[in-house]
Design a protein around this motif. Structure first.
Motif, mmCIF file in Angstrom:
data_model
loop_
_atom_site.group_PDB
_atom_site.id
_atom_site.type_symbol
_atom_site.label_atom_id
_atom_site.label_comp_id
_atom_site.label_asym_id
_atom_site.label_seq_id
_atom_site.Cartn_x
_atom_site.Cartn_y
_atom_site.Cartn_z
ATOM 1 N N TRP A 8 -13.507 31.569 -21.232
ATOM 2 C CA TRP A 8 -12.531 30.576 -20.792
ATOM 3 C C TRP A 8 -12.957 29.238 -21.378
ATOM 4 N N THR A 9 -11.997 28.484 -21.896
ATOM 5 C CA THR A 9 -12.262 27.148 -22.437
ATOM 6 C C THR A 9 -11.428 26.149 -21.651
ATOM 7 N N ASN A 10 -12.092 25.147 -21.109
ATOM 8 C CA ASN A 10 -11.402 24.117 -20.346
ATOM 9 C C ASN A 10 -10.897 23.050 -21.310
ATOM 10 N N THR A 11 -9.596 23.079 -21.586
ATOM 11 C CA THR A 11 -8.995 22.083 -22.476
ATOM 12 C C THR A 11 -8.366 20.923 -21.697
ATOM 13 N N ASP A 12 -8.595 20.904 -20.390
ATOM 14 C CA ASP A 12 -8.089 19.842 -19.529
ATOM 15 C C ASP A 12 -9.108 18.701 -19.507
ATOM 16 N N ASN A 13 -8.741 17.578 -18.911
ATOM 17 C CA ASN A 13 -9.669 16.447 -18.805
ATOM 18 C C ASN A 13 -10.351 16.391 -17.439
ATOM 19 N N THR A 14 -10.212 17.440 -16.626
ATOM 20 C CA THR A 14 -10.850 17.517 -15.316
ATOM 21 C C THR A 14 -11.598 18.839 -15.208
ATOM 22 N N PRO A 15 -12.679 18.895 -14.445
ATOM 23 C CA PRO A 15 -13.425 20.145 -14.307
ATOM 24 C C PRO A 15 -12.602 21.237 -13.616
ATOM 25 N N HIS A 16 -12.906 22.479 -13.944
ATOM 26 C CA HIS A 16 -12.307 23.658 -13.331
ATOM 27 C C HIS A 16 -13.382 24.705 -13.105
ATOM 28 N N THR A 17 -13.055 25.731 -12.313
ATOM 29 C CA THR A 17 -13.970 26.858 -12.117
ATOM 30 C C THR A 17 -13.233 28.160 -12.396
ATOM 31 N N VAL A 18 -14.015 29.196 -12.640
ATOM 32 C CA VAL A 18 -13.527 30.575 -12.654
ATOM 33 C C VAL A 18 -14.269 31.252 -11.510
ATOM 34 N N THR A 19 -13.576 31.453 -10.403
ATOM 35 C CA THR A 19 -14.181 32.013 -9.192
ATOM 36 C C THR A 19 -13.486 33.327 -8.878
ATOM 37 N N PHE A 20 -14.218 34.415 -9.000
ATOM 38 C CA PHE A 20 -13.642 35.739 -8.789
ATOM 39 C C PHE A 20 -13.498 36.026 -7.304
ATOM 40 N N THR A 21 -12.399 36.682 -6.942
ATOM 41 C CA THR A 21 -12.184 37.098 -5.555
ATOM 42 C C THR A 21 -12.614 38.552 -5.471
ATOM 43 N N GLY A 22 -13.511 38.857 -4.550
ATOM 44 C CA GLY A 22 -14.026 40.216 -4.460
ATOM 45 C C GLY A 22 -15.099 40.452 -5.510
ATOM 46 N N ALA A 23 -15.220 41.710 -5.944
ATOM 47 C CA ALA A 23 -16.238 42.071 -6.930
ATOM 48 C C ALA A 23 -15.898 41.464 -8.279
ATOM 49 N N GLY A 24 -16.915 41.111 -9.002
ATOM 50 C CA GLY A 24 -16.716 40.557 -10.335
ATOM 51 C C GLY A 24 -17.996 39.929 -10.826
ATOM 52 N N PRO A 25 -17.953 39.370 -12.027
ATOM 53 C CA PRO A 25 -19.128 38.688 -12.560
ATOM 54 C C PRO A 25 -19.467 37.457 -11.719
ATOM 55 N N GLU A 26 -20.590 36.872 -12.003
ATOM 56 C CA GLU A 26 -20.988 35.635 -11.334
ATOM 57 C C GLU A 26 -19.964 34.548 -11.646
#
Length: 65
Positions: A8-26
């Motif tokens: 994932w590449t954040n092309t926005d000017n504000t921070p974002h997260t990738v937060t998985f719901t349930g099982a998934g990578p860190e």
């Protein structure tokens, strides 16, 4: 496919997260503007995720075996 990496590449000017719901990578933690996050998906399945800072931002990764 199983074992592939997804970036994932954040092309926005504000921070974002990738937060998985349930099982998934860190989770990504905060991804700054122009930052990236890479996760390796090791099991087939569907991995829903959202941004903790903007919970209406949703996505899903589908991994085939």
């Amino acid at each position: 496919a199983v074992g592939d990496e997804v970036t994932w590449t954040n092309t926005d000017n504000t921070p974002h997260t990738v937060t998985f719901t349930g099982a998934g990578p860190e989770d990504s933690g905060s991804i700054p503007a122009d930052g990236t996050f890479t996760a390796q998906l090791t099991e087939a399945g569907t991995y829903p995720y959202f941004c903790t800072q903007h919970p209406w931002m949703l996505g899903t990764v589908s991994v085939t075996g």
